[in-house]
Design an enzyme around this catalytic site. Structure first.
Site, PDB file in Angstrom:
ATOM      1  N   ARG A 177       0.863  -1.179   0.000  1.00 32.53           N
ATOM      2  CA  ARG A 177       0.000   0.000   0.000  1.00 32.53           C
ATOM      3  C   ARG A 177       0.901   1.231   0.000  1.00 32.53           C
ATOM      4  O   ARG A 177       2.084   1.148   0.290  1.00 32.53           O
ATOM      5  CB  ARG A 177      -0.919  -0.014   1.219  1.00 32.53           C
ATOM      6  CG  ARG A 177      -1.849  -1.228   1.230  1.00 32.53           C
ATOM      7  CD  ARG A 177      -3.014  -1.030   2.162  1.00 32.53           C
ATOM      8  NE  ARG A 177      -3.778  -2.248   2.341  1.00 32.53           N
ATOM      9  CZ  ARG A 177      -4.795  -2.622   1.584  1.00 32.53           C
ATOM     10  NH1 ARG A 177      -5.171  -1.874   0.563  1.00 32.53           N
ATOM     11  NH2 ARG A 177      -5.432  -3.748   1.825  1.00 32.53           N
ATOM     12  N   GLY A 178       0.277   2.370  -0.302  1.00 33.54           N
ATOM     13  CA  GLY A 178       1.069   3.587  -0.424  1.00 33.54           C
ATOM     14  C   GLY A 178       1.888   3.538  -1.695  1.00 33.54           C
ATOM     15  O   GLY A 178       1.759   2.610  -2.484  1.00 33.54           O
TER      16      GLY A 178
ATOM     17  N   GLY B   7      -7.525  -2.739  -6.616  1.00 28.85           N
ATOM     18  CA  GLY B   7      -8.881  -2.349  -6.254  1.00 28.85           C
ATOM     19  C   GLY B   7      -9.156  -0.890  -6.571  1.00 28.85           C
ATOM     20  O   GLY B   7      -8.524  -0.292  -7.454  1.00 28.85           O
TER      21      GLY B   7
ATOM     22  N   GLY C 251      -8.430   1.884  -5.039  1.00 28.79           N
ATOM     23  CA  GLY C 251      -7.271   2.761  -4.916  1.00 28.79           C
ATOM     24  C   GLY C 251      -6.342   2.614  -6.114  1.00 28.79           C
ATOM     25  O   GLY C 251      -5.898   3.604  -6.705  1.00 28.79           O
TER      26      GLY C 251
ATOM     27  N   ILE D 283     -11.090  -8.845  -2.761  1.00 29.76           N
ATOM     28  CA  ILE D 283     -11.976  -9.845  -2.165  1.00 29.76           C
ATOM     29  C   ILE D 283     -13.263  -9.189  -1.682  1.00 29.76           C
ATOM     30  O   ILE D 283     -14.276  -9.851  -1.511  1.00 29.76           O
ATOM     31  CB  ILE D 283     -11.303 -10.592  -0.988  1.00 29.76           C
ATOM     32  CG1 ILE D 283     -10.862  -9.617   0.099  1.00 29.76           C
ATOM     33  CG2 ILE D 283     -10.161 -11.444  -1.483  1.00 29.76           C
ATOM     34  CD1 ILE D 283     -10.550 -10.310   1.418  1.00 29.76           C
ATOM     35  N   ASP D 284     -13.216  -7.863  -1.463  1.00 29.83           N
ATOM     36  CA  ASP D 284     -14.397  -7.178  -0.922  1.00 29.83           C
ATOM     37  C   ASP D 284     -15.521  -7.044  -1.946  1.00 29.83           C
ATOM     38  O   ASP D 284     -16.655  -6.747  -1.577  1.00 29.83           O
ATOM     39  CB  ASP D 284     -14.017  -5.773  -0.429  1.00 29.83           C
ATOM     40  CG  ASP D 284     -13.128  -5.810   0.800  1.00 29.83           C
ATOM     41  OD1 ASP D 284     -12.874  -6.917   1.305  1.00 29.83           O
ATOM     42  OD2 ASP D 284     -12.676  -4.735   1.245  1.00 29.83           O
TER      43      ASP D 284
ATOM     44  N   ARG E 200     -14.137  -4.050   4.318  1.00 30.92           N
ATOM     45  CA  ARG E 200     -13.869  -2.755   4.927  1.00 30.92           C
ATOM     46  C   ARG E 200     -15.111  -1.861   4.914  1.00 30.92           C
ATOM     47  O   ARG E 200     -15.551  -1.385   5.935  1.00 30.92           O
ATOM     48  CB  ARG E 200     -12.760  -2.085   4.121  1.00 30.92           C
ATOM     49  CG  ARG E 200     -11.979  -1.043   4.847  1.00 30.92           C
ATOM     50  CD  ARG E 200     -11.257  -0.159   3.843  1.00 30.92           C
ATOM     51  NE  ARG E 200     -10.365  -0.875   2.958  1.00 30.92           N
ATOM     52  CZ  ARG E 200      -9.110  -1.162   3.224  1.00 30.92           C
ATOM     53  NH1 ARG E 200      -8.607  -0.842   4.385  1.00 30.92           N
ATOM     54  NH2 ARG E 200      -8.352  -1.779   2.334  1.00 30.92           N
TER      55      ARG E 200
ATOM     56  N   MET F 263      -6.667 -15.352   6.262  1.00 29.05           N
ATOM     57  CA  MET F 263      -6.811 -16.703   5.697  1.00 29.05           C
ATOM     58  C   MET F 263      -7.779 -16.738   4.521  1.00 29.05           C
ATOM     59  O   MET F 263      -7.673 -17.596   3.645  1.00 29.05           O
ATOM     60  CB  MET F 263      -7.290 -17.675   6.785  1.00 29.05           C
ATOM     61  CG  MET F 263      -6.206 -17.951   7.800  1.00 29.05           C
ATOM     62  SD  MET F 263      -6.845 -18.861   9.198  1.00 29.05           S
ATOM     63  CE  MET F 263      -7.005 -20.480   8.484  1.00 29.05           C
TER      64      MET F 263
HETATM   65  N1  LIG Z   1      -6.925   8.433  -5.058  1.00 27.75           N
HETATM   66  C1  LIG Z   1      -5.798   7.838  -5.426  1.00 27.75           C
HETATM   67  N2  LIG Z   1      -5.060   8.347  -6.430  1.00 27.75           N
HETATM   68  C2  LIG Z   1      -3.912   7.739  -6.804  1.00 27.75           C
HETATM   69  N3  LIG Z   1      -3.426   6.625  -6.254  1.00 27.75           N
HETATM   70  C3  LIG Z   1      -4.113   6.069  -5.260  1.00 27.75           C
HETATM   71  C4  LIG Z   1      -5.334   6.625  -4.793  1.00 27.75           C
HETATM   72  N4  LIG Z   1      -5.802   5.848  -3.791  1.00 27.75           N
HETATM   73  C5  LIG Z   1      -4.905   4.844  -3.648  1.00 27.75           C
HETATM   74  N5  LIG Z   1      -3.907   4.983  -4.520  1.00 27.75           N
HETATM   75  C6  LIG Z   1      -2.757   4.093  -4.650  1.00 27.75           C
HETATM   76  O1  LIG Z   1      -3.221   2.812  -5.081  1.00 27.75           O
HETATM   77  C7  LIG Z   1      -2.504   1.785  -4.432  1.00 27.75           C
HETATM   78  C8  LIG Z   1      -3.441   0.746  -3.887  1.00 27.75           C
HETATM   79  O2  LIG Z   1      -4.458   1.333  -3.118  1.00 27.75           O
HETATM   80  P1  LIG Z   1      -5.129   0.593  -1.898  1.00 27.75           P
HETATM   81  O3  LIG Z   1      -6.259   1.409  -1.426  1.00 27.75           O
HETATM   82  O4  LIG Z   1      -4.080   0.248  -0.890  1.00 27.75           O
HETATM   83  O5  LIG Z   1      -5.591  -0.802  -2.480  1.00 27.75           O
HETATM   84  P2  LIG Z   1      -6.704  -1.212  -3.522  1.00 27.75           P
HETATM   85  O6  LIG Z   1      -6.195  -0.898  -4.867  1.00 27.75           O
HETATM   86  O7  LIG Z   1      -6.879  -2.644  -3.285  1.00 27.75           O
HETATM   87  O8  LIG Z   1      -7.932  -0.402  -3.165  1.00 27.75           O
HETATM   88  C9  LIG Z   1      -1.670   2.435  -3.369  1.00 27.75           C
HETATM   89  O9  LIG Z   1      -0.328   2.357  -3.794  1.00 27.75           O
HETATM   90  C10 LIG Z   1      -2.138   3.858  -3.294  1.00 27.75           C
HETATM   91  O10 LIG Z   1      -1.090   4.742  -3.084  1.00 27.75           O
HETATM   92  O1  LIG Z   2      -4.383  -5.410   6.459  1.00 28.10           O
HETATM   93  P1  LIG Z   2      -4.341  -5.010   5.032  1.00 28.10           P
HETATM   94  O2  LIG Z   2      -3.407  -5.784   4.213  1.00 28.10           O
HETATM   95  O3  LIG Z   2      -4.150  -3.560   4.855  1.00 28.10           O
HETATM   96  O4  LIG Z   2      -5.737  -5.375   4.409  1.00 28.10           O
HETATM   97  C1  LIG Z   2      -6.991  -5.267   5.030  1.00 28.10           C
HETATM   98  C2  LIG Z   2      -8.030  -5.011   3.980  1.00 28.10           C
HETATM   99  O5  LIG Z   2      -7.751  -5.679   2.786  1.00 28.10           O
HETATM  100  C3  LIG Z   2      -8.943  -6.245   2.264  1.00 28.10           C
HETATM  101  O6  LIG Z   2      -8.857  -7.627   2.407  1.00 28.10           O
HETATM  102  C4  LIG Z   2      -9.066  -5.925   0.796  1.00 28.10           C
HETATM  103  O7  LIG Z   2      -8.810  -4.585   0.590  1.00 28.10           O
HETATM  104  P2  LIG Z   2      -8.308  -4.056  -0.820  1.00 28.10           P
HETATM  105  O8  LIG Z   2      -9.424  -4.300  -1.763  1.00 28.10           O
HETATM  106  O9  LIG Z   2      -8.041  -2.619  -0.599  1.00 28.10           O
HETATM  107  O10 LIG Z   2      -7.110  -4.804  -1.208  1.00 28.10           O
HETATM  108  C5  LIG Z   2     -10.061  -5.669   3.122  1.00 28.10           C
HETATM  109  O11 LIG Z   2     -11.147  -6.524   3.260  1.00 28.10           O
HETATM  110  C6  LIG Z   2      -9.363  -5.439   4.420  1.00 28.10           C
HETATM  111  O12 LIG Z   2      -9.974  -4.440   5.156  1.00 28.10           O
END
Ligand SMILES: Nc1ncnc2c1ncn2[C@@H]1O[C@H](COP(=O)(O)OP(=O)(O)O)[C@@H](O)[C@H]1O
Ligand SMILES: O=P(O)(O)OC[C@H]1O[C@](O)(COP(=O)(O)O)[C@@H](O)[C@@H]1O
Length: 634
Positions: free
Chosen positions: A350-351, A375, A377, A405-406, A451, A558
């Site tokens: 993340r990040g 996802g 983000g 997975i959400d 979440r 898990m």
């Molecule tokens: N609004 C946004 N604009 C640009 N990048 C983002 C934004 N939100 C999240 N990201 C980047 O997307 C990546 C994944 O986001 P995250 O929320 O952790 O997981 P997911 O893609 O599963 O939702 C991270 O590296 C984050 O910095």
């Molecule tokens: O502890 P972590 O790795 O940040 O992930 C927790 C979150 O990841 C998830 O499994 C999936 O989230 P993403 O879709 O952002 O990957 C959520 O259900 C849960 O809240």
């Protein structure tokens, strides 16, 4: 027109979804229509105004009601001799039509075939920095009434929205001229029309935009037999660039219909067309020369490796994959068996970096295609990268594959990994059930991931059939009091002797103290409702001196740190292949999903408008309630 170049060069991004609204057709028309009238959209065709085409004659038609005075409607005749009612006068029969009206016996169907309204093109401003996470707008867990976006997943902003099909801008010469006013070729287009244009007149030589024919279909694919009478010569196996799939298929008769997803207040039918995904005959990259990068972001998800593998398999000549700044040469051999394991072969996090740094890297490494598997983000990030590439006029296709997975990504039937997570979650529920059933006054409590959406909890409850109470973020509840959850648990112990409760991670956040902390991606770190519930149950039964044997199971990672099941593996395979097809076809800023059972390409800004939630008025949530037998907890 080369859709990539359109995406890269056009000042207005023309998203990939064609959406035409039949404005108020159903609300206004039925009284005038025969019972057999079909309000559905196939009769309606997009009007494509072109300065080259002569103005269409205005026509007037008369409606002759059984009783009352005839009414006159005005419209224009199109090339197919159909009449379109003028947009400014949607029906010219405003007000409630008298009962018993029937169409004019003279040419009724021509007049009332459909009412088309040309909606303004919506400019998409994806605001790269914009957070797509729901928390600022709605404190997690506080869900007094279902917000409108749970009821109305829709494309675009207000009212009728129309997304042009890919070649639309080229066909609409005046609009195209507006976009690129000073170019010689655009003048030619204005003079000669735009059909058949394959070169974009911008910076030829610097950006190679010529299309070429793919060899995808000629590798080994031949039609099987001729039993269906189709000619083998005509068969090619490509998806036509104008193929579309209908996104919504239910026409709700009223906004109060179960689970109604209405766009207009009167629930009139609006058709949503999405681009069909798959291999195109014309592609915009030379396969041997393509350099591609893949990134997997966010939390783990079963099937990540399956997608990575398919991207490698689907694209014949991807030579480079890039992860964490290191060049990691991948070949088909390297990824051959990665789908046998869970996790991500490339790693996840993340990040991350600034968009401009990422695009600098893409530019320096001369990457043509970026596949972002993630996802909401990650999709926002992918879109920001796509926008930056456009700004820099880079020929880079940024294509996403929705992962979580959400299952909280808009418009998708489901995201890969969700099925597997539900299956794993079911195992936890089954264990809780066995524990609770075997104990005296046993209570099984299971906390599942999710979440901001309760899809995993809802589906696992439904599939296991062992849950008595399912609590999700989208539905508010109280724990204490006469109508609270705890009193209901008391009742269950008294009547059946044990019970099993399933809570989604994001449930009941309004009952907890907020931490305001966020993870590296900006996601709010939730308070632990599972532990809170555990403590409340223990205290409650102690206070009322009723023995209760609580077993708390939190399977946490898990449910996602495992290999994809068969259904998800198939989904990953198709989504991964389609992502490659989309990139080669020159699309950028799109995601590869499954909508209404069809595989489709969707514009990223549309799918990240808001995360998808369980609709508390949906049939599925009601099925879950029927299955658990739980009452309303307030
Ligand atoms: N609004 C946004 N604009 C640009 N990048 C983002 C934004 N939100 C999240 N990201 C980047 O997307 C990546 C994944 O986001 P995250 O929320 O952790 O997981 P997911 O893609 O599963 O939702 C991270 O590296 C984050 O910095
Ligand atoms: O502890 P972590 O790795 O940040 O992930 C927790 C979150 O990841 C998830 O499994 C999936 O989230 P993403 O879709 O952002 O990957 C959520 O259900 C849960 O809240």
């Amino acid at each position: 027109m080369d859709p990539l170049i359109r995406a890269v060069e056009s000042p207005t991004h023309q998203p990939l979804v064609s959406l035409w609204s039949i404005h108020r057709a159903h609300a206004a028309l039925p009284a005038f229509l025969p019972a057999t009238w079909n309000p559905f959209p196939l009769l309606c065709r997009p009007r494509r105004p072109s300065s080259a085409s002569p103005p269409r004659p205005r026509v007037k038609q008369t409606l002759e009601p059984i009783s009352g005075a005839p009414r006159e409607l005005e419209g224009r005749r199109d090339g197919a001799d159909r009449t379109e009612i003028e947009p400014s006068k949607p029906l010219a029969v405003s007000g409630t039509p008298p009962a018993g009206l029937v169409p004019s016996p003279t040419r009724p169907s021509r007049l009332l075939r459909c009412t088309m309204r040309r909606a303004p093109i919506r400019r998409i401003d994806p605001s790269p920095g914009r957070s797509i996470h729901p928390t600022p707008a709605r404190p997690v867990g506080s869900v007094p009434t279902p917000p409108s976006h749970w009821r109305v997943p829709r494309f675009g902003g207000s009212n009728a929205v129309q997304f042009a099909p890919p070649a639309w801008v080229l066909r609409d010469s005046s609009r195209f001229g507006d976009l690129i006013p000073s170019l010689e070729l655009s003048r030619k287009i204005l003079e000669n029309g735009c059909e058949g244009l394959s070169l974009l007149p911008v910076e030829q030589g610097r950006v190679d935009i010529a299309q070429r024919f793919t060899r995808y279909g000629s590798l080994s694919r031949t039609p099987v037999g001729d039993g269906d009478g189709s000619s083998t010569e005509k068969w090619n196996g490509y998806v036509n660039k104008d193929d579309r799939a209908l996104l919504k298929v239910i026409k709700y008769a009223s906004p109060t219909s179960a689970g109604a997803e209405c766009i207009n207040p009167d629930c009139s039918w609006v058709e949503h067309w999405v681009h069909r995904a798959g291999p195109r005959k014309e592609i915009y990259y030379e396969p041997e020369e393509v350099k591609a990068a893949i990134v997997t972001c966010g939390g783990l998800c079963p099937g990540l490796n399956d997608v990575i593998r398919q991207v490698l398999k689907g694209s014949m000549f991807i030579t480079l994959l890039d992860h964490c700044g290191d060049n990691l040469q991948l070949s088909r051999d390297v990824v051959e068996n990665i789908n046998l394991n869970g996790g991500s072969f490339l790693g996840v996090s993340r990040g991350g970096a600034q968009t401009s740094d990422i695009v600098d890297s893409i530019q320096a490494r001369r990457i043509d295609m970026l596949f972002v598997i993630g996802g909401n983000g990650s999709h926002a990030g992918a879109n920001a990268i796509h926008e930056e590439c456009r700004k820099r006029k880079l020929k880079v296709s940024v294509v996403a594959v929705p992962k979580t997975i959400d299952n909280d990504i808009l418009f998708m039937d489901k995201t890969f990994g969700f099925d597997t997570a539900v299956e794993e979650a079911q195992r936890a529920i089954n264990s809780a059930y066995i524990e609770a059933r075997s104990a005296y006054h046993g209570i099984g409590l299971v906390k599942l991931m999710g979440r901001s959406s309760g899809f995993i909890a809802m589906h696992a409850s439904l599939s296991s059939g062992q849950i008595d109470v399912c609590l999700i973020p989208e539905v508010s509840f109280t724990l204490d009091g006469e109508h609270g959850v705890l009193r209901h648990l008391e009742h269950l112990l008294n009547t059946k002797g044990f019970c099993v409760v399933c809570v989604a991670e994001g449930a009941g956040q309004d009952l907890l103290q907020k931490s305001n902390a966020t993870d590296a991606s900006g996601n709010v770190i939730l308070s632990d409702f599972g532990v809170h519930m555990q403590q409340k149950i223990k205290k409650h039964f102690k206070d009322i001196s009723v023995p209760a044997d609580l077993k708390y199971i939190d399977p946490t990672y898990m449910v996602r740190a495992c290999r994809a099941n068969a259904s998800d593996a198939i989904l990953c395979t198709v989504l991964g292949q389609n992502a490659v097809h989309g990139a080669f076809a020159g699309f950028s800023g799109i995601t590869s999903g499954i909508c209404n059972t069809h595989y489709a390409f969707l514009p990223i800004p549309e799918v990240i408008t808001t995360p998808k939630h369980v609709n508390p008025n949906s049939r599925m949530w009601h099925r879950c309630l029927t299955s658990t037998g739980q009452p309303d907890f307030h």
